[in-house]
Structure formats: structure tokens, C-alpha cells
Motif scaffolding. Structure first.
Motif, PDB file in Angstrom:
ATOM      1  N   THR A  13       0.957  -1.452   0.103  1.00  0.00           N
ATOM      2  CA  THR A  13      -0.020   0.145  -0.016  1.00  0.00           C
ATOM      3  C   THR A  13       0.926   0.892   0.183  1.00  0.00           C
ATOM      4  N   ASN A  14       0.604   2.329  -0.671  1.00  0.00           N
ATOM      5  CA  ASN A  14       0.892   3.617  -0.599  1.00  0.00           C
ATOM      6  C   ASN A  14       0.490   4.408   0.550  1.00  0.00           C
ATOM      7  N   SER A  15      -0.172   4.503   1.129  1.00  0.00           N
ATOM      8  CA  SER A  15      -1.076   5.378   2.162  1.00  0.00           C
ATOM      9  C   SER A  15      -1.195   4.856   3.242  1.00  0.00           C
ATOM     10  N   SER A  16      -0.586   6.267   4.243  1.00  0.00           N
ATOM     11  CA  SER A  16      -0.772   4.949   5.763  1.00  0.00           C
ATOM     12  C   SER A  16      -2.643   4.993   5.972  1.00  0.00           C
ATOM     13  N   ASN A  17      -2.663   5.495   5.217  1.00  0.00           N
ATOM     14  CA  ASN A  17      -3.931   5.842   5.932  1.00  0.00           C
ATOM     15  C   ASN A  17      -4.626   4.050   5.363  1.00  0.00           C
ATOM     16  N   TYR A  18      -4.628   3.407   4.680  1.00  0.00           N
ATOM     17  CA  TYR A  18      -4.764   2.354   4.102  1.00  0.00           C
ATOM     18  C   TYR A  18      -4.042   1.108   5.103  1.00  0.00           C
ATOM     19  N   GLU A  19      -2.772   2.024   5.674  1.00  0.00           N
ATOM     20  CA  GLU A  19      -1.639   0.322   6.314  1.00  0.00           C
ATOM     21  C   GLU A  19      -3.172  -0.093   7.162  1.00  0.00           C
ATOM     22  N   PRO A  20      -3.582   0.166   7.670  1.00  0.00           N
ATOM     23  CA  PRO A  20      -4.440  -0.805   9.772  1.00  0.00           C
ATOM     24  C   PRO A  20      -5.293  -1.993   8.223  1.00  0.00           C
ATOM     25  N   ARG A  21      -5.572  -2.153   6.787  1.00  0.00           N
ATOM     26  CA  ARG A  21      -6.229  -2.930   6.493  1.00  0.00           C
ATOM     27  C   ARG A  21      -4.987  -3.831   6.215  1.00  0.00           C
ATOM     28  N   ALA A  22      -3.632  -3.056   5.557  1.00  0.00           N
ATOM     29  CA  ALA A  22      -2.480  -3.823   5.116  1.00  0.00           C
ATOM     30  C   ALA A  22      -2.532  -4.780   6.743  1.00  0.00           C
ATOM     31  N   GLU A  23      -1.982  -4.176   7.047  1.00  0.00           N
ATOM     32  CA  GLU A  23      -1.146  -4.762   8.623  1.00  0.00           C
ATOM     33  C   GLU A  23      -2.273  -6.075   9.099  1.00  0.00           C
ATOM     34  N   GLN A  24      -3.782  -5.879   8.968  1.00  0.00           N
ATOM     35  CA  GLN A  24      -4.694  -7.479   9.252  1.00  0.00           C
ATOM     36  C   GLN A  24      -4.431  -8.530   8.171  1.00  0.00           C
ATOM     37  N   VAL A  25      -4.865  -7.993   6.593  1.00  0.00           N
ATOM     38  CA  VAL A  25      -4.589  -8.797   5.394  1.00  0.00           C
ATOM     39  C   VAL A  25      -3.028  -9.613   5.761  1.00  0.00           C
ATOM     40  N   ALA A  26      -1.408  -9.113   6.242  1.00  0.00           N
ATOM     41  CA  ALA A  26      -0.408  -9.331   6.495  1.00  0.00           C
ATOM     42  C   ALA A  26      -0.699 -10.086   7.735  1.00  0.00           C
ATOM     43  N   ALA A  27      -1.304  -9.638   8.693  1.00  0.00           N
ATOM     44  CA  ALA A  27      -1.090 -10.687   9.830  1.00  0.00           C
ATOM     45  C   ALA A  27      -2.080 -12.279  10.256  1.00  0.00           C
ATOM     46  N   TYR A  28      -3.135 -12.204   8.927  1.00  0.00           N
ATOM     47  CA  TYR A  28      -3.574 -12.988   8.618  1.00  0.00           C
ATOM     48  C   TYR A  28      -2.718 -14.186   7.539  1.00  0.00           C
ATOM     49  N   PHE A  29      -2.214 -13.647   7.006  1.00  0.00           N
ATOM     50  CA  PHE A  29      -1.358 -14.442   6.420  1.00  0.00           C
ATOM     51  C   PHE A  29      -0.238 -15.027   7.632  1.00  0.00           C
ATOM     52  N   ARG A  30       0.191 -14.092   7.258  1.00  0.00           N
ATOM     53  CA  ARG A  30       1.375 -14.863   8.764  1.00  0.00           C
ATOM     54  C   ARG A  30       0.653 -16.146   9.869  1.00  0.00           C
ATOM     55  N   ARG A  31      -0.595 -15.793  10.389  1.00  0.00           N
ATOM     56  CA  ARG A  31      -1.244 -16.848  10.859  1.00  0.00           C
ATOM     57  C   ARG A  31      -1.130 -17.726  10.072  1.00  0.00           C
ATOM     58  N   GLU A  32      -1.615 -17.973   9.064  1.00  0.00           N
ATOM     59  CA  GLU A  32      -1.271 -19.166   8.368  1.00  0.00           C
ATOM     60  C   GLU A  32      -0.061 -19.793   8.155  1.00  0.00           C
ATOM     61  N   GLY A  33       1.391 -19.232   8.251  1.00  0.00           N
ATOM     62  CA  GLY A  33       2.390 -19.913   8.339  1.00  0.00           C
ATOM     63  C   GLY A  33       3.116 -19.530   7.159  1.00  0.00           C
ATOM     64  N   HIS A  34       2.569 -18.656   6.531  1.00  0.00           N
ATOM     65  CA  HIS A  34       3.375 -17.610   4.934  1.00  0.00           C
ATOM     66  C   HIS A  34       4.216 -16.791   5.879  1.00  0.00           C
ATOM     67  N   ASP A  35       5.374 -16.912   4.347  1.00  0.00           N
ATOM     68  CA  ASP A  35       6.070 -15.707   4.388  1.00  0.00           C
ATOM     69  C   ASP A  35       5.822 -14.352   4.162  1.00  0.00           C
ATOM     70  N   VAL A  36       5.365 -13.779   4.684  1.00  0.00           N
ATOM     71  CA  VAL A  36       4.999 -12.035   4.517  1.00  0.00           C
ATOM     72  C   VAL A  36       6.034 -11.413   4.584  1.00  0.00           C
ATOM     73  N   THR A  37       5.711 -10.052   3.181  1.00  0.00           N
ATOM     74  CA  THR A  37       6.676  -8.663   3.578  1.00  0.00           C
ATOM     75  C   THR A  37       5.442  -7.716   2.904  1.00  0.00           C
ATOM     76  N   VAL A  38       6.069  -7.051   3.680  1.00  0.00           N
ATOM     77  CA  VAL A  38       5.167  -5.538   3.453  1.00  0.00           C
ATOM     78  C   VAL A  38       5.966  -4.410   2.983  1.00  0.00           C
ATOM     79  N   ILE A  39       5.141  -3.524   1.672  1.00  0.00           N
ATOM     80  CA  ILE A  39       5.584  -2.955   1.181  1.00  0.00           C
ATOM     81  C   ILE A  39       4.956  -1.546   1.638  1.00  0.00           C
ATOM     82  N   GLU A  40       5.632  -0.602   2.396  1.00  0.00           N
ATOM     83  CA  GLU A  40       4.509   0.870   2.950  1.00  0.00           C
ATOM     84  C   GLU A  40       5.534   2.184   2.582  1.00  0.00           C
TER      85      GLU A  40
END
Length: 384
Positions: A13-40
Motif C-alpha cells: 500500500t502507498n497510503s498510511s491511511n490504508y496501512e491498518p487494512r494492510a496490517e490485518q491482511v498481513a497478519a492473516y497470512f502470517r498466522r497461516e505460516g506464510h512468509d510475508v513482506t509488507v511494502i509501505e
């Protein structure tokens, strides 16, 4: 022992306003055991300043600052960010790319990456529509604006899945989405505190809350006219939590109209916000008529606090208010009846309870996680 089906996921995501949604999506993938990189971005949109952050699993791209919400410089900043994102993902071998939109240019560069790497699963998560949700009615068909729109529309077809933040967007983008798999995923509101619903609401005067940005897409003249009409029947106090470039104008117009106003500024503490909202009868959810938004973050905040709406936003929110009985949809063609309904139902506690239940069923973190599991897991399971 590392799981053998561990996938490599990039969320951008390129917007700090959307980061909470990006964080929640990333958290889902991490809980599933995947290797996650977030670009902000390293630029804070709300405060209009650069920020320095370092976290493992995160990449913060150097972003060109801008100082107006609607400006050529902002669009250039977004395009420059998207090019840098493209260079960054080119360095990586990934399995799934999750792109939060806007910026429209991110759609283009993610699609170009997908064309080079067709095995990668690509998900677009459309959170807002630009230029459609901006007050640009007079120039929406001007050539530069069409190019801006087409940065999104011409490249959506590369997606394996398109998620929209509300159902209204699917109607507006019907043609570019017609052959794609599309789902709705409402924006969640994290609950940091235990919400307290109002215990006793006074009938003596009507307490109304406004929360969120005070910007050029809220309809100040409509808000003032509405409050003046209500005040003909009952004294009104407006509680404002937020800030923005139109703050001075709003406060000035409220003073002229002799509307009692409590201005708290930008408040980020959920407990303080809830303490203010639980003293109120309604949350104000009013935007300019030509803004195409089906659901606002402020309405989700209101629902989380158990606060019914005074609403003029069409699409998803309008339907929620009508079907779930969680407020009043403003109908100017029957002005007197609408104002009367607002005043007569101001202390209906059942609507507060229904508003809170709607949050829990559709807009809570657990509701979000349930939907994202339903939509995304089948896609991830098909990655070879």
C-alpha cells in the motif's frame, strides 16, 4: 519444522491511511505460516510529513512528499512510488501479490509484474475509487482524468481475485470487473477497548457526533442546513472529533448558524472517542452528493460505538440503515418527515444495540478474518 506449503506473500500500500487494512491482511497470512513482506510508504498522508520506521518484514519506500489531497504532485508521488514498488518486487521470487488500491498506478505495475510472472496469484483490494469518489464531476471526462481512471480499469483484468471495500464499487466498475472473480470485504475496526453503550440519553437536547476528516468531500452547507432544521424543533449540540483543511470553514459556519459545538480536534485514543460518542444520539455521515462512496470509515467507527447514523451516503450504508434500522437516511424530498424521525427516535436504545450488532457481524476483526479466510484460502491452496 518449516511447513512445506509456506508461500511467499507481498502486501503493498502507498497510503498510511490504508496501512491498518494492510496490517490485518498481513497478519492473516502470517498466522497461516506464510512468509510475508509488507511494502509501505515513508510518508504520512494525514500529517503530510516523512516518517522514519524500521521493522522486520517491512520495506518503506522513499516517497515524494505532497501537501494537498488533490494535486498533480500527489499523483506524481503515487506514480513514482509504484515504479519503485515494481523494481522492488522484480528482485523477489513471490507466490502471491496483494495490492491495496488506490493508487491506480499500483494496479498497472502489479499487472505488468503478473504478465512477466504469470504463476503469481494477484489480488487487488479496491478501497476507494479515484477519480470517482472525488468531487471532480465537471472534469471527470477530461483526457488527463480518463488516463488516471484507466491506470486502474485497463489492468484489473490481470487479477486472480478482486476484492472491493463495498458493494457499490462493483456496480460502478461493472464493465472492467465483468469477467473477474469479485468479492466484498468490509473494512474492519480494531476494538482496543471494551465499548460501553449509552446508559441514559437525555431528551432535553439532541447530541450529534461527527468523526473523521474535515475535507473537501464532506458537504458543509448540507450539514449546516440539516442542523438548522433540527434546531427548529430541538436544541442541538455537535461534537466534532477530527481535523482537516476545511475545519476552519466548518467551525465558522456552525458559529454563524448558532449551533453549539464541542470541538476536540484529532483524537486517536479509542477510549476518549468512545466516551464522547456514548453521550451522543447520532453519528453524522454526510458527504457531497457526487462523491461515490458506499461505506465510510466514520460509519464503521459509529457502528463500533453503537451509534446510529444520520446518513446521506447511497449504496451499502443506505441499505444498512434501511434494512438493519440503525439510523435515519436523509431524504430531502420529504424533509419534514425526515427531521421528525431524527428527533422522535433520538433515544431509541434498540437502535444503539442493533448498530453495535452490525459492527460485530460485518466490521469486526473476527468478521474480517472469517471472510478473508473464505475468499483467499482457496486461491492460496491452488498455488503450485
Amino acid at each position: 519444522m518449516e511447513r512445506i506449503d509456506r508461500k511467499r506473500v507481498v502486501v503493498v500500500t502507498n497510503s498510511s491511511n490504508y496501512e491498518p487494512r494492510a496490517e490485518q491482511v498481513a497478519a492473516y497470512f502470517r498466522r497461516e505460516g506464510h512468509d510475508v513482506t509488507v511494502i509501505e510508504s515513508d510518508f504520512n498522508h494525514r500529517e503530510k510529513k516523512k516518517i522514519k520506521r524500521e521493522r522486520g518484514g517491512y520495506i518503506y519506500l522513499n516517497t515524494i512528499p505532497y501537501y494537498k489531497n488533490v494535486s498533480v504532485r500527489r499523483l506524481y508521488s503515487h506514480y513514482n512510488f509504484s515504479k519503485k514498488f515494481f523494481k522492488e518486487v522484480q528482485k523477489r521470487s513471490i507466490d502471491l501479490l496483494y495490492v491495496l488500491v488506490p493508487a491506480n498506478s499500483l494496479v498497472k505495475f502489479a499487472a505488468l509484474y503478473k504478465r512477466v510472472h504469470p504463476s503469481v496469484k494477484l489480488i487487488y483490494d479496491i478501497i476507494d475509487l479515484w477519480p470517482e469518489s472525488l468531487p471532480l464531476k465537471k472534469v471527470e471526462n477530461v483526457y488527463p482524468v480518463q488516463i488516471w481512471r484507466n491506470l486502474r480499469n485497463n489492468y484489473l483484468g490481470e487479477a486472480d481475485l478482486v476484492i472491493t471495500e463495498c458493494k457499490l464499487y462493483q456496480t460502478i466498475l461493472q464493465k472492467p470487473l465483468e469477467k473477474l472473480e469479485v468479492r466484498t470485504l468490509y473494512w474492519p475496526k480494531n476494538e482496543i477497548i471494551k465499548v460501553k453503550l449509552p446508559e441514559l440519553l437525555t431528551e432535553k437536547e439532541l447530541q450529534i457526533c461527527y468523526i473523521g476528516s474535515i475535507n473537501n468531500i464532506i458537504d458543509i452547507s448540507f450539514i449546516i442546513g440539516l442542523l438548522e432544521q433540527i434546531q427548529l424543533r430541538k436544541k442541538v449540540t455537535l461534537h466534532i472529533i477530527g481535523d482537516g483543511e476545511k475545519r476552519a470553514k466548518l467551525l465558522e459556519e456552525l458559529k454563524k448558524a448558532e449551533i453549539v459545538t464541542q470541538y476536540y480536534g484529532a483524537v486517536y485514543d479509542d477510549k476518549i472517542k468512545n466516551d464522547i460518542m456514548r453521550r451522543c444520539h447520532y453519528g453524522l455521515n454526510i458527504m457531497k452528493e457526487d462523491v461515490r462512496v458506499g461505506l465510510t470509515m466514520k460509519s464503521v467507527e459509529y457502528f463500533a460505538a453503537g451509534l446510529p447514523l444520520i446518513n446521506n451516503i447511497k449504496g451499502d450504508t443506505w441499505d444498512f440503515v434501511e434494512m438493519e434500522e440503525v439510523g435515519v437516511n436523509f431524504k430531502p424530498e420529504i424533509l419534514d418527515e425526515t427531521i421528525e424521525e431524527i428527533v422522535c427516535k433520538q433515544s431509541d436504545m434498540e437502535r444503539h444495540i442493533r448498530a453495535r450488532a452490525l459492527y460485530e457481524n460485518l466490521f469486526s476483526p473476527w468478521a474480517f478474518d472469517k471472510k478473508i479466510e473464505e475468499y483467499i484460502k482457496p486461491l492460496v491452496d491452488n498455488i503450485e
